[in-house]
Design an enzyme around this catalytic site. Structure first.
Site, mmCIF file in Angstrom:
data_model
loop_
_atom_site.group_PDB
_atom_site.id
_atom_site.type_symbol
_atom_site.label_atom_id
_atom_site.label_comp_id
_atom_site.label_asym_id
_atom_site.label_seq_id
_atom_site.Cartn_x
_atom_site.Cartn_y
_atom_site.Cartn_z
ATOM 1 N N ARG A 79 -8.967 96.310 18.258
ATOM 2 C CA ARG A 79 -9.393 95.015 17.695
ATOM 3 C C ARG A 79 -10.820 94.663 18.156
ATOM 4 N NH1 ARG A 79 -5.018 95.738 15.540
ATOM 5 N NH2 ARG A 79 -3.557 94.108 14.864
ATOM 6 N N SER A 122 -1.692 87.744 14.032
ATOM 7 C CA SER A 122 -1.577 87.807 15.496
ATOM 8 C C SER A 122 -2.631 86.899 16.116
ATOM 9 C CB SER A 122 -1.836 89.219 16.005
ATOM 10 O OG SER A 122 -0.896 90.112 15.510
ATOM 11 N N GLU A 176 -7.084 86.803 19.957
ATOM 12 C CA GLU A 176 -7.685 87.692 18.965
ATOM 13 C C GLU A 176 -8.489 86.852 17.975
ATOM 14 O OE1 GLU A 176 -5.951 89.755 15.240
ATOM 15 O OE2 GLU A 176 -5.087 90.780 16.953
#
Ligand code: EPU
Length: 338
Positions: A163, A238, A334
């Site tokens: 990520r 997420s 995130e």
């Protein structure tokens, strides 16, 4: 040509649906327009918005929000078993995946139904079910914000990680991605179906020799069963990254919490699912008046009743503190918050 609007509501452009206003807003359709806009004396600061699926605004935005809308996708070159496919940044990610599948181009099937647009996909090296953008990435074109100059980045230059990419680190806020080229397969597709969830879904679909289209259907069914549709329940997918901890720490934690899952990622580190930690700590399905934690996937924060960015921030802070207190693990977001 482009026009600048004042006091534009951003709620319809973000999947967390936070009710904030941008002082100035401009939608850009071509690279040339982008370059001339960047050379103009626009109101700063500048925020680049794509599909709005990874951003929570904490307050009204004082400068200019630039929305990337450049559309277009197609085949660049076709080889024996490979094809180079280019998509402009404003293309919807999932529609692009479906387009590739309709041409029988393989490599993107595990990344079906991820919200957002093509331009943001390399930013955080989007990933799901064992595949990441970096596995099929060839190169991208970006425009430097300070100069309006075009620069091509190859795979190495993007410095992809979990990520993560150079655009979230060294080059943060410096470039706008305008198009991405992917290297996909036309024959001998290399399927990645070893995730338990995919295997179970394919079995329940009675598929023994899956095609890339079958894998995509399985991924779509899994995602729809766990992840809330942002059009119905606003969310950013997420909210936290899965933390990576030292193997010794994991083994110690495992003595206290024998059910804790973990995936060894190197000789020294293990990745632990944040969703499990948040679920085990009792947060799954939690709701206050405005925001909460999804009841089928604890990694997803939801805005169920006109929550503000600060409501989301407060809830995420409470979760971070609780997980730290219970497991000694510091969760990282995130999602971007500004
Ligand atoms: N789990 C729980 N409770 C929960 C959620 C998860 O116990 O509420 C457990 C599961 O049982 C499983 C483990 O945690 O043992 C992992 O769960 P899952 O397979 O659902 O994947 P994840 O680690 O929670 C990651 C990505 C997702 C991606 C899936 C599938 C991150 C931060 N998230 O989630 O990405 O779709 O794997 O590959 O890496 C996104 O980025 O928006 C996203 C949805």
């Amino acid at each position: 040509m482009y026009s600048i609007q004042s006091n534009q509501k951003l709620k319809p452009f973000t999947t967390m649906a936070i009710d904030v206003v941008a002082s100035n807003y401009v939608a850009i359709n071509t690279v040339e327009d982008l370059q001339s806009f960047l050379k103009s004396s626009y109101a700063k600061p500048l925020y680049i918005l794509g599909g709005g699926s990874n951003i929570v605004f904490l307050q009204d935005y004082p400068g200019t929000v630039l929305h990337i809308h450049n559309l277009g996708k197609g085949v660049m070159t076709q080889g024996e078993n490979e094809v180079l496919v280019k998509a402009n940044a404003g293309e919807n990610w999932h529609e692009f995946v479906l387009w590739a599948l309709s041409h029988d181009f393989g490599g993107l099937e595990n990344l079906s139904l991820i919200p957002g647009r093509v331009g943001a996909s390399p930013m955080q090296n989007i990933g799901a079910y064992g595949r990441e953008i970096k596995d099929v990435f060839y190169e991208l074109e970006a425009v430097e914000i300070a100069t309006g100059k075009i620069r091509i980045f190859n795979r190495e230059e993007c410095q992809f990680g979990y990520r993560d990419s150079i655009f979230k680190n060294e080059l943060k806020g410096q470039y706008i991605i305008t198009s991405v080229i992917f290297r996909l397969t036309t024959k001998h597709h290399q399927l990645k179906t070893d995730y338990g969830a995919i295997q179970n879904k394919l079995a329940s679909m009675n598929v023994n020799n899956p095609t890339i289209q079958d894998v995509s259907k399985a991924v779509i069914a899994i995602r729809e069963s766990k992840l809330p549709d942002p059009k119905k329940i606003p969310n950013c997918g997420s909210f936290f990254k899965n933390p990576t901890i030292l193997n010794e720490e994991y083994l110690l934690l495992k003595q206290h919490f024998p059910e804790m899952p973990g995936y060894v990622v190197s000789d020294t580190h293990t990745k632990v699912p944040a969703g499990w930690l948040i679920d085990f700590a009792g947060w799954k399905g939690f709701r206050n008046e405005t925001v909460g934690v999804h009841d089928r996937q604890a990694l997803v924060l939801i805005n169920h009743h006109e929550g503000s960015g600060k409501d989301i921030l407060n809830l995420s802070n409470e979760i971070v503190q609780d997980i730290d207190a219970k497991f000694g693990i510091k969760l990282e977001r995130e999602v971007n918050m500004i």
